[in-house]
Design an enzyme around this catalytic site. Structure first.
Site, PDB file in Angstrom:
ATOM      1  N   LYS A 118       0.823  -1.214   0.000  1.00 54.83           N
ATOM      2  CA  LYS A 118       0.000   0.000   0.000  1.00 54.83           C
ATOM      3  C   LYS A 118       0.856   1.263   0.000  1.00 54.83           C
ATOM      4  CE  LYS A 118      -4.369  -1.701   1.805  1.00 54.83           C
ATOM      5  NZ  LYS A 118      -5.367  -1.654   2.892  1.00 54.83           N
ATOM      6  N   LYS A 200      -6.917 -13.448  -8.250  1.00 54.80           N
ATOM      7  CA  LYS A 200      -8.099 -13.528  -7.399  1.00 54.80           C
ATOM      8  C   LYS A 200      -9.128 -12.459  -7.809  1.00 54.80           C
ATOM      9  CE  LYS A 200      -8.940 -12.565  -2.822  1.00 54.80           C
ATOM     10  NZ  LYS A 200      -8.537 -12.192  -1.475  1.00 54.80           N
ATOM     11  N   LYS A 203     -12.666  -6.636  -5.716  1.00 55.57           N
ATOM     12  CA  LYS A 203     -13.594  -5.521  -5.910  1.00 55.57           C
ATOM     13  C   LYS A 203     -12.862  -4.247  -6.302  1.00 55.57           C
ATOM     14  CE  LYS A 203     -13.488  -4.529  -0.974  1.00 55.57           C
ATOM     15  NZ  LYS A 203     -14.183  -4.621   0.312  1.00 55.57           N
TER      16      LYS A 203
END
Ligand code: TRP
Length: 326
Positions: A118, A200, A203
């Site tokens: 991140k 994977k 969203k």
């Protein structure tokens, strides 16, 4: 109530209110939660404080928190029987997190792979909250003396850190915390991206065709499944080098409880068009009861707010016991 629920083992999980969860979240985890809630003392919550570690519009955060809370209720979780809460409404989490910060080494936190990822992804906002995210998560878990935490692969390292902190503080001060274990239940399906089935389903994928949101309309679900990437062989079976078909088979199997063998027989001599149509129908059917419940609940703001208040009250009473001990 207490003497009875206290005998059950405690399961806790929080979900970040960022983006609507996907079919992957549903089949991999949520689908089992209502059943799990019968056997365990379950606490579930919306991790809104975690979501502000990246820039968030306050309006969006609020509406998404309400949405994720309504999703939890629509899964069949009961705010009376379980404890369903919003993290920021239980201030004990942040209070414990500060204390845990003081028992977590800089080097340990710096090793978290999600932080490193991140920090790269949000290079213009590498804030201290992003760095100490795992200690807030540890507080979420430890404050309820949780026995089990259902977590995906990406959160295993954070749970491991929570265990290390708990063990360390127990060593210094006696038995403060239950050392939590990952929840090993019936493995849910691992659902892959419809556009790149080696990744994977996520969203946050910029390509919205790659995932099915739990709140997509049936039409959109059908379209996305029909445009799922497959291969050119045209034969439905589970095999190497068929990640697209394998993924659709795994989704179909999770929705219908059919085995791969049964699915192969069902589609023998048929093409991918027929198969995709069947998968799409199975997915729509699978999510139908959830969707009906969600639509009912999301329009009942009063019920949502009173459930949140009840959840916060129950959660805070339990959290306070651990916090005052610490
Ligand atoms: N970090 C988790 C995620 O992004 C959400 C979360 C916050 C969580 N606190 C938690 C999960 C405690 C399990 C237990 O998925």
């Amino acid at each position: 109530m207490d003497s009875e629920t206290n005998k059950k083992q405690i399961v806790l999980s929080l979900v970040q209110p960022t983006g609507t969860p996907t079919l992957g979240n549903y089949l991999g985890a949520f689908k089992n939660w209502a059943k799990m809630a019968e056997d365990y003392d379950c606490l579930f919550g919306a991790a809104d404080l975690h979501s502000i570690t990246v820039r968030t519009e306050p309006k969006d955060l609020k509406s998404r928190t309400i949405e994720i809370y309504a999703i939890l209720l629509a899964l069949g979780l009961s705010p009376e029987k379980n404890t369903i809460f919003v993290q920021s409404q239980v201030p004990q989490h942040s209070q414990l997190a500060w204390i845990l910060n003081c028992y977590t080494q800089f080097g340990e936190a710096a090793r978290m792979t999600q932080f490193k990822d991140k920090a790269k992804k949000y290079a213009d906002n590498v804030n201290v909250g992003l760095f100490s995210y795992p200690t807030l998560m540890a507080a979420d878990i430890l404050i309820y003396q949780s026995d089990f935490v259902p977590v995906g692969e990406d959160q295993k390292q954070h749970l491991e850190l929570a265990r290390d902190i708990a063990t360390r503080m127990n060593h210094f001060y006696g038995n403060l915390f239950t050392v939590p274990a990952p929840f090993i239940g019936k493995a849910g399906a691992k659902v892959m991206s419809l556009q790149d089935p080696t990744k994977k389903m996520s969203k946050s994928d910029p390509n919205t065709k790659s995932f099915i949101s739990m709140l997509d309309s049936p039409d959109v679900m059908v379209k996305k499944i029909k445009s799922a990437v497959t291969d050119s062989e045209g034969r439905v079976y589970y095999g190497e080098n068929k990640p697209g078909i394998n993924n659709l088979m795994s989704i179909y199997s999770a929705c219908t409880s059919k085995s791969y063998e049964e699915i192969e027989q069902e589609f023998e001599g048929k093409g991918y068009g027929d198969f995709k149509a069947a998968v799409a129908e199975a997915v729509v059917e699978e999510l139908k009861p959830f969707r009906a419940e969600f639509d009912r609940i999301i329009n009942d703001r009063q019920y949502i707010l009173s459930s949140m208040a009840l959840g916060a009250e129950k959660a805070a009473a339990r959290a306070e016991r651990t916090l005052s001990k610490v």
